[in-house]
Design a protein around this motif. Structure first.
Motif, PDB file in Angstrom:
ATOM      1  N   LEU A  23       9.894   0.936   4.326  1.00  0.00           N
ATOM      2  CA  LEU A  23       9.010   0.756   5.489  1.00  0.00           C
ATOM      3  C   LEU A  23       9.657  -0.078   6.592  1.00  0.00           C
ATOM      4  O   LEU A  23       9.073  -0.216   7.663  1.00  0.00           O
ATOM      5  CB  LEU A  23       7.695   0.102   5.048  1.00  0.00           C
ATOM      6  N   GLU A  42       4.479  -5.473  13.997  1.00  0.00           N
ATOM      7  CA  GLU A  42       4.360  -4.034  13.743  1.00  0.00           C
ATOM      8  C   GLU A  42       4.601  -3.722  12.274  1.00  0.00           C
ATOM      9  O   GLU A  42       3.898  -2.897  11.679  1.00  0.00           O
ATOM     10  CB  GLU A  42       5.336  -3.246  14.607  1.00  0.00           C
ATOM     11  N   ARG A  46       2.180  -1.946   9.599  1.00  0.00           N
ATOM     12  CA  ARG A  46       2.681  -0.740   8.938  1.00  0.00           C
ATOM     13  C   ARG A  46       2.587  -0.855   7.411  1.00  0.00           C
ATOM     14  O   ARG A  46       2.216   0.099   6.737  1.00  0.00           O
ATOM     15  CB  ARG A  46       4.128  -0.481   9.362  1.00  0.00           C
ATOM     16  N   TRP A  50       0.537   1.682   5.081  1.00  0.00           N
ATOM     17  CA  TRP A  50       1.286   2.668   4.297  1.00  0.00           C
ATOM     18  C   TRP A  50       1.548   2.296   2.839  1.00  0.00           C
ATOM     19  O   TRP A  50       1.854   3.173   2.030  1.00  0.00           O
ATOM     20  CB  TRP A  50       2.624   2.955   4.972  1.00  0.00           C
ATOM     21  N   LEU A 239      -0.056   3.062  15.580  1.00  0.00           N
ATOM     22  CA  LEU A 239       0.400   3.307  14.215  1.00  0.00           C
ATOM     23  C   LEU A 239      -0.553   4.240  13.466  1.00  0.00           C
ATOM     24  O   LEU A 239      -0.113   5.108  12.699  1.00  0.00           O
ATOM     25  CB  LEU A 239       0.537   1.979  13.461  1.00  0.00           C
TER      26      LEU A 239
END
Length: 374
Positions: A23, A42, A46, A50, A239
């Motif tokens: 990632l 960010e 993320r 995820w 995102l």
């Protein structure tokens, strides 16, 4: 770059570390029940969106003295809490770890809470209310000898609670463990997937999510960081949009779960429907003795009972023997994996393992057994 700590289930530290690297995390280092890593805002968003194997992502803000309650209180007050919290926001504090003077987590959390709200009272002449269930800011404290690591919990509720599973069987796998088990196997979305003892469907659902490249966080209604003072809604929406656009619409291979209990299969179908996968996964009510391979080759992953929460060892010996017989007789060309926490029952499978992977299911030491079926 910020310092982060991802909490994970025992035994999944290395799996989570590899996921974090993929990632974009840097300075990745495993520890007991977690992984340290670095990244920007960010990346924080993320990872929450995820990650398939992580429970929570903590943002470290300081490491302070904690010799006793007084030193901890004074040390926490050296932090400028106005950077993270205003009196209109609600607050909660959790604590792990202990030392000789601070050996009760609730008492330790109370000292930290008092230090924060007393600072607010002095600065604003008012303070944040406490909301233990859904606070705007969840502070996590970890006592490590005479130091206390102060972090903010960016995830809110645990990331293993995807939100699609109100219907559960009697002994379900956590979604994070199911996802990790799949990643430990040879399965790829080009191969058929079959769980002949699927229960409420967690393994097939997590496999379908991986096959369709669905971000698990899309099912979660609220993350902790979304009520923070520095929340960047534009970045988060970007995102989320990227994640939605990267999803695939259909699966070209069969993903199948079966179970003998009709009510359990109905629960599995409900769970699949809740995450929009009702058309992508086939659930069947079928006795184990009746199962047949849905393709020439593929991967079986199953989590049969092993005498801890369901059944006794004696009752389950025939089940394990049947698994071995069916694999050998009907699934030539496949690879099978059985998760078990019972060595005596594992022997009843009667097949030679090609790999034994240590795994923990909660606090229970288990093994993921791999069988090459020729």
């Amino acid at each position: 770059m910020n310092d982060y700590f991802a909490t994970v289930a025992r035994g999944l530290e290395e799996t989570a570390a590899q996921e974090l690297i993929a990632l974009g995390a840097t300075e990745v280092k495993t520890d007991f029940l977690g992984v340290y890593f670095q990244g920007n805002q960010e990346l924080l968003y993320r990872v929450n969106l995820w990650s398939r194997t992580i429970f929570r992502v903590l943002v470290k803000i300081d490491k302070v003295k904690s010799f006793d309650a007084q030193s901890l209180y004074k040390s926490v007050q050296t932090i400028d809490w106005s950077a993270y919290l205003n009196p209109e926001m609600t607050l909660a504090v959790t604590c792990t770890g202990k030392n000789k003077q601070l050996n009760h987590s609730h008492f330790t959390a109370l000292q930290i809470k008092n230090a924060i709200v007393d600072q607010q009272q002095k600065q604003y002449n008012k303070r944040s209310d406490i909301n233990a269930e859904a606070p705007d800011l969840l502070v996590n404290a970890h006592i490590d000898n005479n130091r206390c690591i102060i972090s903010l919990d960016s995830s809110g509720s645990s990331l293993h609670r995807r939100g699609y599973r109100p219907a559960m069987g009697r002994a379900p796998l956590k979604e994070t463990l199911a996802a990790a088990l799949i990643q430990m196997t040879d399965w790829t979305p080009e191969l058929a997937f079959f769980d002949p003892l699927c229960g409420s469907g967690t393994l097939p659902i997590e496999a379908a999510m991986q096959a369709l490249n669905i971000a698990p966080g899309l099912y979660k209604s609220q993350f902790g960081f979304q009520t923070w003072l520095d929340y960047d809604e534009t970045l988060w929406n970007k995102l989320v949009t990227e994640a939605k656009n990267s999803q695939l619409k259909t699966i070209d291979i069969p993903i199948i779960g079966s179970d003998r209990d009709f009510e359990i299969i109905d629960q599995a179908y409900t769970n699949a429907e809740n995450c929009g996968l009702g058309e992508q996964i086939q659930f069947m009510q079928k006795e184990l003795s009746e199962v047949q391979p849905p393709a020439e080759k593929g991967v079986i992953i199953c989590n049969p009972p092993y005498g801890q929460r369901l059944g006794t060892t004696e009752e389950l010996e025939d089940l394990y023997k049947m698994l071995g017989d069916i694999f050998k007789q009907r699934f030539k060309g496949w690879t099978a994996y059985i998760l078990t926490g019972n060595k005596q029952l594992a022997k009843k499978v009667g097949l030679r393992t090609s790999q034994r992977i240590p795994v923990y299911n909660g606090s229970l030491a288990c093994t993921l057994l791999k069988y090459e079926l020729y």
